[in-house]
Design an enzyme around this catalytic site. Structure first.
Site, short mmCIF file in Angstrom:
data_model
loop_
_atom_site.label_atom_id
_atom_site.label_comp_id
_atom_site.label_asym_id
_atom_site.label_seq_id
_atom_site.Cartn_x
_atom_site.Cartn_y
_atom_site.Cartn_z
N HIS A 67 0.84 -1.20 0.00
CA HIS A 67 0.00 0.00 0.00
C HIS A 67 0.87 1.24 0.00
O HIS A 67 2.10 1.16 0.05
CB HIS A 67 -0.99 -0.01 1.17
CG HIS A 67 -0.37 0.02 2.54
ND1 HIS A 67 0.27 -1.06 3.10
CD2 HIS A 67 -0.30 1.02 3.47
CE1 HIS A 67 0.70 -0.75 4.31
NE2 HIS A 67 0.37 0.51 4.55
N HIS A 69 1.40 3.88 2.07
CA HIS A 69 2.00 4.55 3.21
C HIS A 69 3.53 4.53 3.10
O HIS A 69 4.11 3.55 2.62
CB HIS A 69 1.56 3.90 4.52
CG HIS A 69 0.21 4.37 4.98
ND1 HIS A 69 -0.56 3.68 5.87
CD2 HIS A 69 -0.50 5.49 4.66
CE1 HIS A 69 -1.69 4.34 6.09
NE2 HIS A 69 -1.68 5.43 5.36
N ASP A 71 5.95 4.12 5.12
CA ASP A 71 6.73 3.05 5.74
C ASP A 71 6.67 1.76 4.92
O ASP A 71 7.35 0.77 5.26
CB ASP A 71 6.29 2.79 7.19
CG ASP A 71 4.82 2.48 7.34
OD1 ASP A 71 4.02 2.99 6.54
OD2 ASP A 71 4.46 1.71 8.25
N HIS A 72 5.93 1.78 3.81
CA HIS A 72 5.86 0.63 2.92
C HIS A 72 6.33 0.94 1.50
O HIS A 72 6.72 0.02 0.77
CB HIS A 72 4.45 0.06 2.88
CG HIS A 72 4.02 -0.55 4.18
ND1 HIS A 72 4.05 -1.91 4.44
CD2 HIS A 72 3.57 0.04 5.33
CE1 HIS A 72 3.64 -2.13 5.68
NE2 HIS A 72 3.34 -0.97 6.23
N HIS A 156 -7.68 -1.29 5.53
CA HIS A 156 -6.62 -0.40 6.02
C HIS A 156 -6.65 0.96 5.33
O HIS A 156 -6.98 1.96 5.94
CB HIS A 156 -5.25 -1.05 5.90
CG HIS A 156 -4.14 -0.20 6.45
ND1 HIS A 156 -4.13 0.24 7.74
CD2 HIS A 156 -3.01 0.30 5.86
CE1 HIS A 156 -3.04 0.97 7.94
NE2 HIS A 156 -2.35 1.04 6.82
N ASP A 177 -0.22 -3.76 6.44
CA ASP A 177 -1.32 -3.51 7.38
C ASP A 177 -2.64 -4.02 6.80
O ASP A 177 -2.86 -3.95 5.59
CB ASP A 177 -1.45 -2.01 7.65
CG ASP A 177 -0.18 -1.42 8.24
OD1 ASP A 177 -0.09 -1.36 9.47
OD2 ASP A 177 0.69 -1.03 7.45
N GLU A 202 1.85 -8.35 9.12
CA GLU A 202 1.97 -7.18 9.98
C GLU A 202 1.36 -7.53 11.34
O GLU A 202 0.33 -8.18 11.42
CB GLU A 202 1.22 -6.02 9.34
CG GLU A 202 1.39 -4.70 10.07
CD GLU A 202 2.55 -3.89 9.55
OE1 GLU A 202 2.90 -2.89 10.20
OE2 GLU A 202 3.10 -4.25 8.50
#
Length: 415
Positions: A67, A69, A71-72, A156, A177, A202
């Site tokens: 996805h 975000h 942090d990904h 999410h 997530d 996750e």
């Protein structure tokens, strides 16, 4: 069958998710995120552990992003355009649409506002996205003769997916997530019944049992209403995509029911783009939003308006969504510096805050002073409310433990 796992990020921490799995001779990178707290190269996964020579095209068969975000996906443009990876990158259509917005917003915050050295350019982001192959849910994609992948709905955020991978006789699932219960704008995660040899999931909240989502929402609305009724200002630091839409729907509905006239604002131009994409991607939302789309688009907010910087010290109550989340910098931290010294005001933190951020310090206790940078200390007299939206029940954690125990002694979970 041989399976090897190399964790380059998000092992025992939240941030820079990046896992390399070697399965039956194929090497796949799952996610390529950055750590939002770090300001040097430790923000990125240690890519040297993938290939000493730096020949990442030979070292990896593909990259899969779950996805948008940061942090990904935050390190992806750096990895492709600076480190030189030019192989296939897979993600869903919404993730491909929204990832460049997130990457460009991050670049602007780091370079233009914080004066950091530029890690990747706008052109790098554009070239990176040209390498991306967009996939649909439950679409089986044949990466090569031996490797196939398939995406499943994860909830999410819009476009988030869990990925199934099959190489020869070996099968696995990797999740970023995911949410197991539907919310106002997204459905619950869904996946077929599968016979797996490896599951990587996750687990940020895996051992935490949370109160009812509705109870948390009631407490959040109660805190916000109390603050604005007393003439205070509410700051909600959040990233522009994902939880921001969920909370705006919640507040917009509440404002209508209670006939409140206090203004709700958002601060980021990125939010306007994000809402445009959410309106276009209705097919990825919850069934309720899809059912009512013909008469009302849930992302047409009646009570939410754009915030101008000149309003920062204006008198009177208001609610402001400001980016980025966690109070890691940018406009949300600037607003915090202005509003935190007043006991009439409220800071509502809507999700996980990484260690080392101002948001984390606020949720870890009741500090009377907070250092926002080496030269600035803020008196914190405002109220602080923490509402945690993403949650995974303890039963999932126990299920994963049983799964791990099973596959350690057997080639199949169902044997």
């Amino acid at each position: 069958m041989t399976i090897e796992v190399l964790v380059l990020g998000a092992g025992q921490e939240v941030g820079k998710s990046c896992v390399i799995v070697k399965i039956n001779g194929k090497r796949i990178m799952f996610d390529c995120g950055m750590h939002m707290r770090h300001t040097d190269h430790s923000r990125y996964p240690d890519f040297k552990k993938i290939s000493d020579s730096g020949n990442f095209n030979d070292a990896l068969d593909c990259i899969i992003i779950t996805h948008f975000h940061l942090d990904h996906v935050g390190a992806l443009a750096y990895f492709t355009e600076v480190c030189g990876y030019s192989g296939p990158v897979y993600m869903t259509y919404p993730t491909k649409a929204l990832s460049p917005l997130m990457l460009e917003d991050y670049r602007k915050v780091m370079v233009d506002r914080r004066g950091e050295e530029e890690q990747f350019t706008s052109d790098h982001i554009a070239e990176c996205m040209k390498k991306v192959i967009a996939v649909d849910l439950k679409q089986t994609v044949q990466v090569d003769e031996d490797l196939q992948i398939r995406a499943y709905y994860a909830g999410h955020v819009i476009g988030a997916a869990m990925f199934y991978v099959k190489v020869g006789d070996a099968e696995m699932v990797y999740t970023g997530d995911y949410n197991m219960t539907p919310d106002r704008h997204l459905g619950a995660a869904q996946i077929d019944r599968l016979r797996l040899d490896l599951l990587i999931t996750e687990s940020t909240y895996a051992t935490t049992i949370r109160d009812s989502k509705y109870a948390r929402e009631r407490e959040f609305l109660k805190a916000v209403h109390k603050c604005v009724s007393g003439g205070g200002k509410v700051l909600i630091p959040t990233f522009a995509l994902g939880r921001a839409q969920e909370l705006r729907i919640l507040l917009d509905d509440y404002w209508e029911r209670m006939n409140l006239k206090v203004p709700i604002y958002f601060s980021s131009g990125l939010t306007i783009q994000a809402n445009t994409y959410h309106k276009m991607l209705i097919g990825w939302t919850s069934q309720k939003i899809k059912d009512t789309y013909s008469t009302h688009n849930a992302f047409d907010f009646k009570n939410v308006h754009k915030f101008e910087r000149s309003m920062l010290d204006a008198p009177g109550p208001c609610v402001l969504f400001a980016t980025p989340g966690m109070l890691i910098g940018g406009f949300s931290l600037e607003v915090f510096k202005h509003w935190a010294p007043s006991e009439k005001n409220l800071v509502a933190l809507p999700g996980y805050c990484m260690a080392g951020t101002v948001g984390h310090r606020l949720t870890s206790g009741k500090p009377t002073k907070v250092d926002t940078d080496p030269d600035t200390q803020i008196d914190v007299r405002c109220q602080v409310h923490f509402i945690s939206y993403p949650f995974i029940y303890k039963e999932i954690y126990l299920l994963c433990k049983q799964f791990i125990k099973k596959i350690s002694t057997s080639s199949s979970i169902y044997e």
